[in-house]
Design a protein around this motif. Structure first.
Motif, PDB file in Angstrom:
ATOM      1  N   ALA A  14      23.681 -75.424 -79.355  1.00 46.05           N
ATOM      2  CA  ALA A  14      23.477 -74.096 -79.916  1.00 46.05           C
ATOM      3  C   ALA A  14      23.635 -74.146 -81.433  1.00 46.05           C
ATOM      4  N   GLY A  15      22.730 -73.455 -82.113  1.00 43.77           N
ATOM      5  CA  GLY A  15      22.720 -73.479 -83.564  1.00 43.77           C
ATOM      6  C   GLY A  15      21.820 -74.552 -84.148  1.00 43.77           C
ATOM      7  N   GLY A  16      21.371 -75.454 -83.292  1.00 43.56           N
ATOM      8  CA  GLY A  16      20.534 -76.549 -83.753  1.00 43.56           C
ATOM      9  C   GLY A  16      19.073 -76.174 -83.859  1.00 43.56           C
ATOM     10  N   SER A  17      18.255 -77.193 -84.157  1.00 42.36           N
ATOM     11  CA  SER A  17      16.826 -76.991 -84.380  1.00 42.36           C
ATOM     12  C   SER A  17      16.001 -78.010 -83.608  1.00 42.36           C
ATOM     13  N   LEU A  18      14.794 -77.611 -83.290  1.00 40.68           N
ATOM     14  CA  LEU A  18      13.793 -78.499 -82.705  1.00 40.68           C
ATOM     15  C   LEU A  18      12.434 -78.109 -83.262  1.00 40.68           C
ATOM     16  N   ARG A  19      11.522 -79.066 -83.279  1.00 40.84           N
ATOM     17  CA  ARG A  19      10.152 -78.753 -83.643  1.00 40.84           C
ATOM     18  C   ARG A  19       9.237 -79.197 -82.509  1.00 40.84           C
ATOM     19  N   LEU A  20       8.508 -78.244 -81.971  1.00 42.89           N
ATOM     20  CA  LEU A  20       7.533 -78.533 -80.935  1.00 42.89           C
ATOM     21  C   LEU A  20       6.169 -78.768 -81.562  1.00 42.89           C
ATOM     22  N   PRO A  41      14.053 -70.290 -66.034  1.00 38.74           N
ATOM     23  CA  PRO A  41      14.222 -70.215 -64.574  1.00 38.74           C
ATOM     24  C   PRO A  41      14.461 -68.785 -64.110  1.00 38.74           C
ATOM     25  N   GLY A  42      13.680 -68.366 -63.133  1.00 41.54           N
ATOM     26  CA  GLY A  42      13.851 -67.034 -62.579  1.00 41.54           C
ATOM     27  C   GLY A  42      13.290 -65.915 -63.418  1.00 41.54           C
ATOM     28  N   LYS A  43      12.629 -66.253 -64.505  1.00 40.94           N
ATOM     29  CA  LYS A  43      12.079 -65.214 -65.376  1.00 40.94           C
ATOM     30  C   LYS A  43      10.573 -65.364 -65.503  1.00 40.94           C
ATOM     31  N   GLU A  44       9.940 -64.308 -65.936  1.00 38.55           N
ATOM     32  CA  GLU A  44       8.500 -64.359 -66.150  1.00 38.55           C
ATOM     33  C   GLU A  44       8.187 -65.096 -67.455  1.00 38.55           C
ATOM     34  N   ARG A  45       6.993 -65.614 -67.502  1.00 40.56           N
ATOM     35  CA  ARG A  45       6.549 -66.251 -68.731  1.00 40.56           C
ATOM     36  C   ARG A  45       6.421 -65.213 -69.837  1.00 40.56           C
ATOM     37  N   SER A  85      18.238 -72.156 -85.344  1.00 38.27           N
ATOM     38  CA  SER A  85      19.303 -71.295 -84.814  1.00 38.27           C
ATOM     39  C   SER A  85      19.142 -71.058 -83.321  1.00 38.27           C
ATOM     40  N   LEU A  86      18.891 -72.130 -82.607  1.00 37.41           N
ATOM     41  CA  LEU A  86      18.665 -72.015 -81.167  1.00 37.41           C
ATOM     42  C   LEU A  86      19.918 -71.553 -80.445  1.00 37.41           C
ATOM     43  N   ASN A  87      19.710 -70.764 -79.406  1.00 37.51           N
ATOM     44  CA  ASN A  87      20.816 -70.318 -78.564  1.00 37.51           C
ATOM     45  C   ASN A  87      20.448 -70.541 -77.106  1.00 37.51           C
ATOM     46  N   ARG A  88      21.386 -70.309 -76.223  1.00 39.52           N
ATOM     47  CA  ARG A  88      21.180 -70.647 -74.819  1.00 39.52           C
ATOM     48  C   ARG A  88      20.031 -69.847 -74.213  1.00 39.52           C
ATOM     49  N   GLU A  89      19.786 -68.666 -74.757  1.00 40.90           N
ATOM     50  CA  GLU A  89      18.686 -67.841 -74.225  1.00 40.90           C
ATOM     51  C   GLU A  89      17.313 -68.436 -74.537  1.00 40.90           C
ATOM     52  N   ASP A  90      17.280 -69.418 -75.421  1.00 39.69           N
ATOM     53  CA  ASP A  90      16.013 -70.086 -75.728  1.00 39.69           C
ATOM     54  C   ASP A  90      15.698 -71.211 -74.749  1.00 39.69           C
ATOM     55  N   THR A  91      16.609 -71.516 -73.868  1.00 42.73           N
ATOM     56  CA  THR A  91      16.367 -72.555 -72.861  1.00 42.73           C
ATOM     57  C   THR A  91      15.224 -72.152 -71.952  1.00 42.73           C
ATOM     58  N   ALA A  92      14.205 -72.992 -71.880  1.00 41.88           N
ATOM     59  CA  ALA A  92      13.007 -72.684 -71.088  1.00 41.88           C
ATOM     60  C   ALA A  92      12.048 -73.859 -71.168  1.00 41.88           C
ATOM     61  N   GLN A 111       0.949 -78.980 -70.535  1.00 39.83           N
ATOM     62  CA  GLN A 111       1.758 -79.265 -69.358  1.00 39.83           C
ATOM     63  C   GLN A 111       3.183 -78.730 -69.488  1.00 39.83           C
ATOM     64  N   GLY A 112       3.563 -78.355 -70.676  1.00 42.72           N
ATOM     65  CA  GLY A 112       4.889 -77.800 -70.903  1.00 42.72           C
ATOM     66  C   GLY A 112       5.883 -78.853 -71.370  1.00 42.72           C
ATOM     67  N   THR A 113       6.854 -78.412 -72.136  1.00 45.10           N
ATOM     68  CA  THR A 113       7.924 -79.290 -72.592  1.00 45.10           C
ATOM     69  C   THR A 113       9.244 -78.530 -72.463  1.00 45.10           C
ATOM     70  N   GLN A 114      10.245 -79.205 -71.933  1.00 40.21           N
ATOM     71  CA  GLN A 114      11.527 -78.555 -71.664  1.00 40.21           C
ATOM     72  C   GLN A 114      12.380 -78.501 -72.919  1.00 40.21           C
ATOM     73  N   VAL A 115      12.917 -77.325 -73.176  1.00 41.07           N
ATOM     74  CA  VAL A 115      13.904 -77.143 -74.246  1.00 41.07           C
ATOM     75  C   VAL A 115      15.187 -76.637 -73.595  1.00 41.07           C
ATOM     76  N   THR A 116      16.255 -77.361 -73.798  1.00 38.17           N
ATOM     77  CA  THR A 116      17.548 -76.983 -73.242  1.00 38.17           C
ATOM     78  C   THR A 116      18.554 -76.873 -74.372  1.00 38.17           C
ATOM     79  N   VAL A 117      19.178 -75.719 -74.465  1.00 37.23           N
ATOM     80  CA  VAL A 117      20.177 -75.470 -75.499  1.00 37.23           C
ATOM     81  C   VAL A 117      21.539 -75.382 -74.836  1.00 37.23           C
ATOM     82  N   SER A 118      22.428 -76.243 -75.253  1.00 39.99           N
ATOM     83  CA  SER A 118      23.776 -76.262 -74.679  1.00 39.99           C
ATOM     84  C   SER A 118      24.747 -75.546 -75.620  1.00 39.99           C
ATOM     85  N   SER A 119      25.798 -75.005 -75.010  1.00 36.86           N
ATOM     86  CA  SER A 119      26.778 -74.279 -75.821  1.00 36.86           C
ATOM     87  C   SER A 119      27.859 -75.205 -76.333  1.00 36.86           C
TER      88      SER A 119
END
Length: 119
Positions: A14-20, A41-45, A85-92, A111-119
């Motif tokens: 959390a708080g970090g950065s990524l570039r897709l 997971p469990g949410k709409e696109r 400024s990634l947060n856990r809600e950005d995990t998708a 095809q999609g790429t996984q982003v996981t933000v840990s606390s």
């Protein structure tokens, strides 16, 4: 046809950065707009950001505005999304998509790429 390949996802604190990145190939001359979407997971696109192929217009969802930046390198046929400024809600799973000039919807998807933000 247009082919899209995403890259750049991963695990970040959390708080970090990524570039897709999203590399487009094929009939790129038919592309009008590129977009980034995500699905948790469990949410709409949901639509996250989009940019016209000419880079003249951009859009951001309220949830990422001020933290994410979409850009395009037409010479490389590649769209980027800098995520700060990634947060856990950005995990998708993040997908890029392309909309043709003659269409009102996105016809081509990566095809999609996984982003996981840990606390």
């Amino acid at each position: 046809q247009v082919q899209l390949v995403e890259s750049g996802g991963g695990l970040v604190q959390a708080g970090g950065s990524l570039r897709l990145s999203c590399a487009a190939s094929g009939r790129t001359n038919t592309i009008y707009r590129m977009g980034w979407f995500r699905q948790a997971p469990g949410k709409e696109r949901e639509s996250v950001a989009r940019i016209s192929w000419s880079a003249s217009t951009t859009y951001y969802s309220d949830s990422v505005k001020g933290r994410f930046t979409i850009s395009i390198d037409n010479a490389r046929n590649t769209v980027y999304m800098q995520m700060n400024s990634l947060n856990r809600e950005d995990t998708a799973v993040y997908y890029c998509a392309a909309q043709r000039c003659d269409r009102n919807e996105y016809d081509y998807w990566g095809q999609g790429t996984q982003v996981t933000v840990s606390s």
